[in-house]
Scaffold this active site. Structure first.
Site, PDB file in Angstrom:
ATOM      1  N   GLU A  12       0.822  -1.218   0.000  1.00 13.91           N
ATOM      2  CA  GLU A  12       0.000   0.000   0.000  1.00 13.91           C
ATOM      3  C   GLU A  12       0.856   1.267   0.000  1.00 13.91           C
ATOM      4  OE1 GLU A  12      -3.884  -1.536   2.494  1.00 13.91           O
ATOM      5  OE2 GLU A  12      -2.085  -1.066   3.606  1.00 13.91           O
ATOM      6  N   GLY A  78     -12.496  -3.208   1.915  1.00 13.04           N
ATOM      7  CA  GLY A  78     -13.605  -3.893   1.276  1.00 13.04           C
ATOM      8  C   GLY A  78     -14.754  -2.915   1.070  1.00 13.04           C
ATOM      9  N   ILE A 151     -13.450  -8.924   6.648  1.00  9.95           N
ATOM     10  CA  ILE A 151     -14.845  -9.222   6.296  1.00  9.95           C
ATOM     11  C   ILE A 151     -14.825  -9.971   4.962  1.00  9.95           C
ATOM     12  CG2 ILE A 151     -17.155  -8.271   5.926  1.00  9.95           C
ATOM     13  CD1 ILE A 151     -16.119  -7.688   8.734  1.00  9.95           C
ATOM     14  N   MET A 172      -9.473  -2.366   8.700  1.00  7.73           N
ATOM     15  CA  MET A 172      -9.076  -2.865  10.018  1.00  7.73           C
ATOM     16  C   MET A 172      -8.235  -1.892  10.845  1.00  7.73           C
ATOM     17  SD  MET A 172      -8.334  -6.831   8.856  1.00  7.73           S
ATOM     18  CE  MET A 172      -8.159  -7.449  10.517  1.00  7.73           C
ATOM     19  N   GLU A 173      -8.061  -0.647  10.377  1.00  8.37           N
ATOM     20  CA  GLU A 173      -7.167   0.272  11.108  1.00  8.37           C
ATOM     21  C   GLU A 173      -7.687   1.698  11.267  1.00  8.37           C
ATOM     22  OE1 GLU A 173      -6.107  -1.214   8.176  1.00  8.37           O
ATOM     23  OE2 GLU A 173      -5.124  -2.959   9.039  1.00  8.37           O
ATOM     24  N   ASP A 196     -11.847  -5.224  -2.722  1.00 10.35           N
ATOM     25  CA  ASP A 196     -12.716  -6.414  -2.732  1.00 10.35           C
ATOM     26  C   ASP A 196     -14.105  -5.983  -2.294  1.00 10.35           C
ATOM     27  OD1 ASP A 196     -13.025  -7.028   0.346  1.00 10.35           O
ATOM     28  OD2 ASP A 196     -10.934  -6.501   0.019  1.00 10.35           O
TER      29      ASP A 196
HETATM   30  N1  SAH Z   1      -4.292 -12.322   4.233  1.00 10.31           N
HETATM   31  C1  SAH Z   1      -3.860 -10.955   4.236  1.00 10.31           C
HETATM   32  C2  SAH Z   1      -4.595 -10.255   5.341  1.00 10.31           C
HETATM   33  C3  SAH Z   1      -4.858  -8.867   5.017  1.00 10.31           C
HETATM   34  S1  SAH Z   1      -6.025  -8.160   6.083  1.00 10.31           S
HETATM   35  C4  SAH Z   1      -2.367 -10.901   4.402  1.00 10.31           C
HETATM   36  O1  SAH Z   1      -1.804 -11.848   4.908  1.00 10.31           O
HETATM   37  O2  SAH Z   1      -1.730  -9.912   4.014  1.00 10.31           O
HETATM   38  C5  SAH Z   1      -6.671  -6.969   5.024  1.00 10.31           C
HETATM   39  C6  SAH Z   1      -6.032  -5.621   5.053  1.00 10.31           C
HETATM   40  O3  SAH Z   1      -6.630  -4.825   4.044  1.00 10.31           O
HETATM   41  C7  SAH Z   1      -6.257  -4.855   6.344  1.00 10.31           C
HETATM   42  O4  SAH Z   1      -5.166  -4.018   6.585  1.00 10.31           O
HETATM   43  C8  SAH Z   1      -7.558  -4.075   6.090  1.00 10.31           C
HETATM   44  O5  SAH Z   1      -7.486  -2.747   6.557  1.00 10.31           O
HETATM   45  C9  SAH Z   1      -7.727  -4.076   4.566  1.00 10.31           C
HETATM   46  N2  SAH Z   1      -8.925  -4.741   4.032  1.00 10.31           N
HETATM   47  C10 SAH Z   1      -9.131  -4.960   2.707  1.00 10.31           C
HETATM   48  N3  SAH Z   1     -10.272  -5.624   2.495  1.00 10.31           N
HETATM   49  C11 SAH Z   1     -10.831  -5.863   3.717  1.00 10.31           C
HETATM   50  C12 SAH Z   1     -12.025  -6.537   4.132  1.00 10.31           C
HETATM   51  N4  SAH Z   1     -12.840  -7.117   3.255  1.00 10.31           N
HETATM   52  N5  SAH Z   1     -12.275  -6.617   5.455  1.00 10.31           N
HETATM   53  C13 SAH Z   1     -11.432  -6.047   6.354  1.00 10.31           C
HETATM   54  N6  SAH Z   1     -10.288  -5.410   6.001  1.00 10.31           N
HETATM   55  C14 SAH Z   1      -9.974  -5.290   4.694  1.00 10.31           C
END
Ligand code: SAH
Length: 228
Positions: A12, A78, A151, A172-173, A196
């Site tokens: 990012e 998302g 999510i 998430m932040e 997504d």
């Molecule tokens: N499996 C991934 C986890 C990423 S978590 C890895 O190992 O890298 C997702 C990150 O993108 C978080 O920082 C959150 O802020 C953002 N994000 C994108 N889509 C999201 C969703 N559908 N739900 C929650 N956070 C999401």
């Protein structure tokens, strides 16, 4: 202005970090803070990693140890609305912590003892970011919800949308950074590119998006933001 720029993941922020002039790195609390000049703005870039606690700690250190006066969070999210599509940008007007629930002592979503449910972003920073983003893609302004959950099931999103009908994006932040900034009196803004649809395809879409477009978008928007 000394601008703190936070992202959760390396993808990012990649391009932005490369654009930083005279970079100086300092490691603190398991994170690498890079200070330098970004299109003539004094800046500090850092990756928070994922989740509210990680983001809150990073924002606090940026202010208390690195002396930033403003914070921008840039990352992916998302979609939280049928009119918000993958590749669009959402700029937050306010943020809520969707997993905080101390009811019946406090209303659901209220951060106990603050009296606050939604944390408003700084209007001037938000307008400047939204204008910068509009040169790259379609921009929406409104509510972003953050929680310590990816999510990735349709039912999760439906439940959230029922409780927060004006929701535009989930991540998430952001709301954790928002709480820290409101409590410390630091103007802040949050910008998220939609990676997504927060549904059953979310994990696959997210991984594809983060590899292909996330850093390019962040770079373009921040270049326009800093030069404005
Ligand atoms: N499996 C991934 C986890 C990423 S978590 C890895 O190992 O890298 C997702 C990150 O993108 C978080 O920082 C959150 O802020 C953002 N994000 C994108 N889509 C999201 C969703 N559908 N739900 C929650 N956070 C999401």
């Amino acid at each position: 202005m000394r601008l703190g720029i936070i992202s959760a993941l390396a993808e990012e922020q990649q391009g932005v970090l490369e654009a930083l002039q005279s970079p100086a790195r300092r490691v603190h609390g398991m994170r690498e803070y890079t200070t330098g000049t970004l299109w003539e703005i004094d800046a500090v870039c850092v990756l928070s990693r994922i989740g509210k606690v990680a983001a809150a700690m990073t924002a606090t250190i940026l202010v208390e140890k690195f002396g930033v006066t403003h914070i921008v969070f840039t990352g992916v999210a998302g979609s939280g609305d049928k009119d918000v599509h993958i590749g669009d940008i959402v700029v937050a007007d306010s943020l809520v912590q969707h997993d905080i629930d101390a009811s019946p002592l406090f209303p659901r979503f209220e951060v106990p003892l603050t009296g606050l449910t939604r944390f408003a972003t700084d209007l001037a920073l938000t307008e400047r970011l939204a204008a910068a983003a509009a040169r790259t893609t379609r921009v929406h302004r409104g509510l972003i919800a953050s929680g310590d959950q990816f999510i990735g099931r349709r039912q999760q999103l439906v439940a959230l949308k029922t409780a927060l009908p004006d929701l535009l994006a989930v991540e998430m932040e952001g709301a954790a950074v928002a709480q820290v900034c409101v409590e410390l009196g630091i103007p802040f803004a949050v910008i998220r590119t939609i990676s997504d649809n927060a549904n059953d395809d979310a994990a696959v879409d997210f991984l594809h998006f983060i590899e292909t477009v996330a850093s390019r978008y962040a770079y373009q928007v921040l270049e326009n933001f800093c030069k404005a």
